[in-house]
Write a protein that holds these residues in place. Structure first.
Motif: not given
Ligand SMILES: Nc1ncnc2c1ncn2[C@@H]1O[C@H](COP(=O)(O)OP(=O)(O)OP(=O)(O)O)[C@@H](O)[C@H]1O
Ligand SMILES: [Mg+2]
Lengths: 258, 265
Positions: B3-7, B51-58, B70-75, B155-162
């Motif tokens: 699960a992806i959780v934004f708190e 980008r936060m879920a991906a770990g590029f940004e905190a 907690p996300v600490t970096g990309p993977g 998890a798949l994180l898709m930014d306007e993929p189409f």
């Protein structure tokens, strides 16, 4: 312009220059052959240095000697310069450490190292390689560094997202992404290598094209000076072409340039 | 579990020496194997969330968790399809898709099979050895999707993929994504500007306010899809004709429109 047409135009221009040269020196005598040799004198001097030799060796031996030094100095310089540029581009900390040294060394023209090189290493090959090293090192570091810093952040993020380890990050991401700039650095380094080698040989050398130029100047022999210059030109051109060919093969993914 | 959780996520950015909030108290959960579409006006902070879920940004404050950690970096457990494709220009289509699998030391046989599968899925047959610059924008986007898909990520994180696809390819990809989600459900965070696409694909649609972005409203599409039996219809256009679909779409449209009218730009 089509390549064949381009080639034809180039040949025509050169032939025209040759004709003007021959007419001014040999037909009208507008230019004194004591100062500026005629094509015939040039050819005679070329034959002399090619067959009997001049300044203790044939042109071939002189050219080979210079070429060897340029290649060695250039290779040592880029073998050190590219990795350092990659490191500085990747790590802000490495940049912070190395940059001050660079700021100190960079404004010193490479030719200014020649006296020190001669004092330390004499008139032999080692001094020449040292001078070439200082001249060729700087452009390869700076351009590699810039190349890494100019990489699209998304490309690096994509590699990190794909779980790329350090080795593959360097070899398969940083180097190819920065390679257009790395090759720009190599071209500048190669040019600098030739410039400084000839200068260092002019100051003092036991063999090499710079020595041909130097001895011919002392002998007041302008035709031989020009033969030496032409030889430096041809070698410089050939090594640059070789580098361009390597560059084209090394980056097959780039859209072909017209 | 992934699960992806934004708190209570806040995020400040700086521009011209001034700090401004891009995200203001974003709280959102994408449950395990749930497909959530994120819609909102341009510049509201959708990409920043991803980008936060991906770990590029905190986050500046608050927490982002994936699988409870907690996300600490990309993977590679969280594959990203970037808005700008971010393909490796010096690698062929095949090698781009293979890159993540090679990092994971997937054996050559299995790798070949999975790459061939991804290439077939994205309709890239015949272009295996092409370089990205030799492809159209839409095809490059499909390579980027294949590169993420082939990892079989949690998890798949898709930014306007189409976004760069033509209408026909887009529909094919949408149907394909729905089919995949049925056979092999994944946790997906999917950003889009196309409201119909969001309603068609997502279990839930999260609507953001204009900048600084907050979650304004979350629409439960899944219950309506089940109640109205959307899945009876194979084709996108048939689903999009259903009254219940149109109703949801119009609701989201209105909600978004409120954000754009008088919105700061
Ligand atoms: N690194 C950054 N530095 C400064 N400001 C940033 C940065 N990244 C994003 N922003 C700002 O944060 C806001 C949100 O950006 P974001 O890219 O998340 O928007 P978005 O919702 O994805 O927009 P779009 O739909 O146009 O892609 C924008 O105002 C943007 O200018
Ligand atoms: Mg965006």
């Amino acid at each position: 312009m089509r390549p064949s047409r381009r080639f034809f135009v180039g040949i025509t221009t050169i032939a025209a220059l040759f004709a003007v040269w021959a007419v001014l020196t040999m037909v009208t005598g507008t230019v004194s052959t004591g100062r500026f040799p005629s094509p015939l004198q040039f050819w005679e001097s070329a034959r002399q240095v090619l067959t009997v030799g001049y300044a203790d060796a044939t042109l071939f031996a002189h050219a080979l000697h210079s070429l060897k030094l340029v290649v060695m100095g250039f290779l040592v310089a880029i073998a050190a310069g590219i990795p350092l540029g990659l490191l500085m581009g990747w790590s802000r900390r490495a940049e912070a450490f190395v940059n001050p040294v660079f700021l100190l060394i960079r404004p010193i023209p490479p030719l200014a190292w020649i006296p020190l090189a001669i004092l330390w290493l004499g008139l032999g090959d080692a001094a020449k390689i040292m001078v070439i090293f200082f001249a060729a090192f700087v452009p390869s570091v700076i351009n590699t560094f810039t190349g890494v810093r100019m990489i699209e952040p998304h490309i690096i993020e994509a590699a990190r997202m794909l779980g790329t380890g350090r080795r593959r990050m360097v070899r398969e991401v940083l180097v190819p992404a920065a390679s257009p700039m790395i090759f720009t650095g190599l071209r500048l380094s190669l040019q600098a290598s030739w410039t400084t080698l000839v200068a260092a040989e002019l100051v003092g050398a036991l063999a090499g094209l710079g020595r041909v130029l130097n001895v011919a100047q002392q002998d007041i022999y302008p035709a031989m000076v020009m033969v030496g210059m032409a030889a430096v030109g041809v070698l410089g051109w050939a090594t640059t072409r070789l580098l361009a060919m390597i560059e084209a093969r090394a980056m097959p993914w780039l859209p072909a340039r017209a | 579990m992934s699960a992806i959780v934004f708190e209570s996520v806040h995020r400040q950015f700086e521009r011209d020496g001034k700090s401004f909030p891009a995200l203001d108290n974003v709280t959102l959960t994408v449950a395990d194997k749930e497909f959530v579409a994120l819609v909102g006006p341009s510049g509201c902070g959708k990409t920043t969330c991803l980008r936060m879920a991906a770990g590029f940004e905190a986050p500046s404050s608050g927490r982002v968790l994936v699988g409870g950690v907690p996300v600490t970096g990309p993977g590679p457990d969280r594959a990203v399809v970037f808005q700008q494709f971010a393909l490796f220009p010096w690698k062929s289509v095949e090698d781009n898709i293979a890159f993540g699998l090679r990092n994971r030391k997937v054996p050559a046989d299995e790798r070949r099979e999975r790459i061939a599968g991804a290439i077939r899925l994205m309709g890239l047959e015949g272009y295996e050895t092409a370089f990205p610059h030799q492809l159209s924008g839409g095809m490059q986007q499909r390579v980027a999707i294949a590169r993420a898909y082939v990892l079989d990520p949690q998890a798949l994180l898709m930014d306007e993929p189409f976004g760069a696809l033509d209408a026909q390819t887009r529909v094919v990809m949408q149907e394909e994504l729905v089919r995949l989600a049925r056979v092999n459900p994944r946790t997906v965070l999917f950003i889009t500007h196309a409201v119909e696409e969001a309603v068609y694909l997502a279990d839930r649609v999260a609507i953001m306010t204009r900048r600084p972005g907050r979650i304004k409203e979350v629409i439960d599409v899944r219950s309506i899809r089940a109640a109205e039996a959307w899945d009876r219809h194979e084709r996108v256009e048939d689903v999009m004709d259903l009254e219940s679909f149109v109703h949801l779409r119009t609701h989201i449209w209105r909600s978004l429109r409120e954000e754009k009218v008088g919105g700061e730009r």
